[in-house]
Design a protein around this motif. Structure first.
Motif, mmCIF file in Angstrom:
data_model
loop_
_atom_site.group_PDB
_atom_site.id
_atom_site.type_symbol
_atom_site.label_atom_id
_atom_site.label_comp_id
_atom_site.label_asym_id
_atom_site.label_seq_id
_atom_site.Cartn_x
_atom_site.Cartn_y
_atom_site.Cartn_z
ATOM 1 N N ALA A 317 0.829 -1.206 0.000
ATOM 2 C CA ALA A 317 0.000 0.000 0.000
ATOM 3 C C ALA A 317 0.866 1.260 0.000
ATOM 4 O O ALA A 317 0.569 2.240 -0.688
ATOM 5 C CB ALA A 317 -0.938 -0.003 1.207
ATOM 6 N N SER A 318 1.950 1.236 0.756
ATOM 7 C CA SER A 318 2.853 2.385 0.806
ATOM 8 C C SER A 318 3.457 2.667 -0.569
ATOM 9 O O SER A 318 3.531 3.824 -1.005
ATOM 10 C CB SER A 318 3.958 2.124 1.829
ATOM 11 O OG SER A 318 4.945 3.137 1.771
ATOM 12 N N LEU A 319 3.878 1.624 -1.264
ATOM 13 C CA LEU A 319 4.483 1.801 -2.586
ATOM 14 C C LEU A 319 3.472 2.359 -3.578
ATOM 15 O O LEU A 319 3.765 3.315 -4.307
ATOM 16 C CB LEU A 319 5.023 0.466 -3.096
ATOM 17 C CG LEU A 319 5.610 0.499 -4.513
ATOM 18 C CD1 LEU A 319 6.907 1.292 -4.549
ATOM 19 C CD2 LEU A 319 5.814 -0.902 -5.062
ATOM 20 N N VAL A 320 2.283 1.770 -3.625
ATOM 21 C CA VAL A 320 1.265 2.192 -4.587
ATOM 22 C C VAL A 320 0.876 3.651 -4.355
ATOM 23 O O VAL A 320 0.695 4.421 -5.303
ATOM 24 C CB VAL A 320 0.039 1.253 -4.492
ATOM 25 C CG1 VAL A 320 -1.145 1.820 -5.250
ATOM 26 C CG2 VAL A 320 0.389 -0.125 -5.033
ATOM 27 N N ASN A 321 0.747 4.041 -3.099
ATOM 28 C CA ASN A 321 0.428 5.435 -2.799
ATOM 29 C C ASN A 321 1.570 6.365 -3.178
ATOM 30 O O ASN A 321 1.348 7.467 -3.689
ATOM 31 C CB ASN A 321 0.079 5.589 -1.322
ATOM 32 C CG ASN A 321 -1.347 5.178 -0.991
ATOM 33 O OD1 ASN A 321 -2.266 5.972 -1.166
ATOM 34 N ND2 ASN A 321 -1.537 3.952 -0.535
ATOM 35 N N ALA A 322 2.809 5.955 -2.910
ATOM 36 C CA ALA A 322 3.963 6.791 -3.256
ATOM 37 C C ALA A 322 4.060 7.010 -4.756
ATOM 38 O O ALA A 322 4.465 8.085 -5.222
ATOM 39 C CB ALA A 322 5.245 6.153 -2.729
ATOM 40 N N ASN A 323 3.666 6.016 -5.554
ATOM 41 C CA ASN A 323 3.748 6.145 -7.011
ATOM 42 C C ASN A 323 2.765 7.169 -7.562
ATOM 43 O O ASN A 323 2.894 7.596 -8.717
ATOM 44 C CB ASN A 323 3.524 4.784 -7.666
ATOM 45 C CG ASN A 323 4.724 3.864 -7.509
ATOM 46 O OD1 ASN A 323 5.812 4.298 -7.141
ATOM 47 N ND2 ASN A 323 4.530 2.581 -7.782
#
Length: 502
Positions: A317-323
């Protein structure tokens, strides 16, 4: 007899009145459906929330917000009434920048944002997902559960259209397309019938929905198999363009596509250029479905001189939001695609020359538009090794129907710019970009230097003038046409909303 004739006249008159104000009729026959008009904050928010300002520029006659399949059925029945000729559109996340694909001018806009369920069976990992969500919301809802779905790599992409186009994912080399993990699809057909399509129930429709777009009705939920997932490793690295950066990057892309055997590893290498060369370099998205990749997994890339590196161990979730940082707002946005094969012989001259030819062509087209206000051009080389096609077929197949005979790259082309008045010019540049790449491929095939491979278009990335159905296998295009004709004999979806039509 006279009474019957009068009744018929009244019915005809009512149909004419209904057509004059479809939005009001929806309010009347479906009181559970919210209908919002211009100047209402909900109308403004929904009709402006697109990646491309060209879509936001359109003014729907109203925005309607169904909350259930029965609401959708009522809306479609109103639209399908005799003499109703209103155009309409169905909106999920607003990612698709093709005008009138998920946007409409002077017709009802059906927003699926209230179809927003994420219902997880924690024992089996089966998840029921609403089409009105974006992938960051799905990732947030599953965060901490130990399960993750095969979904979007940038969180702001909507679920609805992404799934109907197939959906490329960081996890595609493990599980195929996002649509490959579908168990069933709940759909409201053009005549308002609610159906469930699966491998056992309406199997042809189920297959066609995986790549067939919006031709068969309105999806109200997707039921998918999720997969066990703990922390992942990922982030972005920026490579400023130097004299040999392109050469090293293109070779690394080709080698990763051809030789990577670790199905947990994924990349999206993207070259970026802004007007006057303010930004000129590569942004590479890295992903590994585990806390840390084995040594050497991405070395061909990270050995290239780079400036920034955000890779770390984190939640999905952190990665997808950061993208989401890379979503450009406030600009007109165009997207196009091409599918290219890798040369069969990795030692051939073509193996060393092919991707540089493609890249040089893209740079020449893009440099020719560098004085356009606010222009940003990008090209993403999305690896599509034969492993993905093998998995997709093993998991039930789809309309796109890639074979596993060759390794391919799915190219995504993007142009964003400030002014609507440059739309036609930049559309021509987009067509020149993907058209020139296609010519390079066809020339290489004619010479025998490239394999004579099946090369369909990836609809999630396709420009509105590209012939999506014309590039599918004829039998698959015919299947889609047959189903569309059966489900929509009046042409409601074929004639009155956007999208590629079989």
């Amino acid at each position: 007899m006279k009474l019957t004739a009068i009744s018929a006249c009244v019915a005809t008159l009512f149909a004419g009145v209904a057509t004059a104000n479809t939005c009001a009729v929806i309010e009347d026959v479906a009181p559970s459906v919210e209908v919002r008009y211009k100047l209402h904050p909900d109308y403004t928010s929904t009709s402006n929330d697109y990646w491309s300002t060209a879509c936001a520029k359109l003014d729907p006659s109203c925005v309607v917000y169904p909350e259930s399949p029965h609401d959708v059925a009522a809306i479609l029945k109103v639209l399908g009434r005799q003499n109703n000729t209103d155009r309409f559109a169905i909106k999920s996340g607003g990612h698709n920048p093709n005008v009138e694909w998920s946007s409409v001018d002077e017709g009802p806009l059906i927003s699926t944002e209230k179809l927003d369920q994420v219902i997880l069976d924690e024992e089996s990992g089966i998840v029921r997902i609403g089409p009105g969500l974006r992938w960051d919301a799905v990732a947030d809802a599953l965060d901490g559960s130990g399960w993750s779905v095969v979904g979007g790599r940038i969180g702001n992409v909507g679920v609805g259209g992404y799934m109907l186009g197939g959906g490329l994912s960081f996890m595609s080399q493990q599980y195929g397309w996002a649509a490959s993990s579908l168990i069933e699809v709940e759909l409201v057909t053009p005549n308002g019938t609610i159906v469930t399509a699966s491998a056992d129930e309406h199997p042809d429709l189920f297959r066609a929905l995986k790549g067939g777009g919006n031709n068969f009705g309105v999806v109200t939920s997707y039921t998918v198999q999720s997969y066990r997932q703990d922390d992942i490793y990922g982030g972005t690295v920026f490579f400023p363009r130097k004299s040999d950066t392109d050469e090293l990057m293109l070779q690394a892309i080709q080698d990763f596509t051809r030789y990577n055997k670790d199905d947990k590893a994924a990349i999206i290498p993207t070259a970026e250029y802004t007007g006057a060369g303010i930004l000129d370099g590569w942004i590479v998205f890295f992903f590994y479905n585990g806390a840390e990749p084995p040594e050497g997994t991405f070395t061909n890339f990270t050995a290239i001189p780079h400036l920034t590196d955000t890779r770390k161990t984190q939640s999905f979730a952190s990665l997808v939001n950061a993208n989401n940082f890379f979503v450009i707002r406030g600009s007109v946005y165009l997207i196009g695609t091409e599918t290219i094969p890798l040369p069969t012989d990795p030692e051939s001259d073509m193996a060393s020359e092919f991707l540089p030819q493609v890249h040089e062509h893209w740079r020449n087209v893009t440099l020719g538009e560098q004085l356009v206000s606010g222009v940003i051009g990008s090209i993403a080389y999305q690896p599509f090794p034969r492993r993905i096609a093998q998995l997709a077929r093993a998991m039930g197949g789809d309309l796109i129907d890639f074979d596993n005979d060759v390794d391919r790259i799915v190219i995504e082309l993007n142009y964003s710019f400030f002014l609507q008045l440059d739309y036609e010019r930049m559309s021509a540049a987009m067509e020149a970009a993907f058209g020139g790449i296609r010519e390079i491929v066809l020339a290489g095939q004619e010479e025998g230097a490239l394999p004579d491979a099946y090369l369909p278009l990836f609809s999630n990335d396709a420009f509105h003038t590209q012939d999506y159905y014309g590039r599918l296998r004829p039998e698959n295009a015919e299947l889609a046409k047959t189903l569309a004709d059966e489900l929509d004999p009046q042409g409601l979806f074929k004639e009155r909303t956007g999208g590629w039509k079989p």
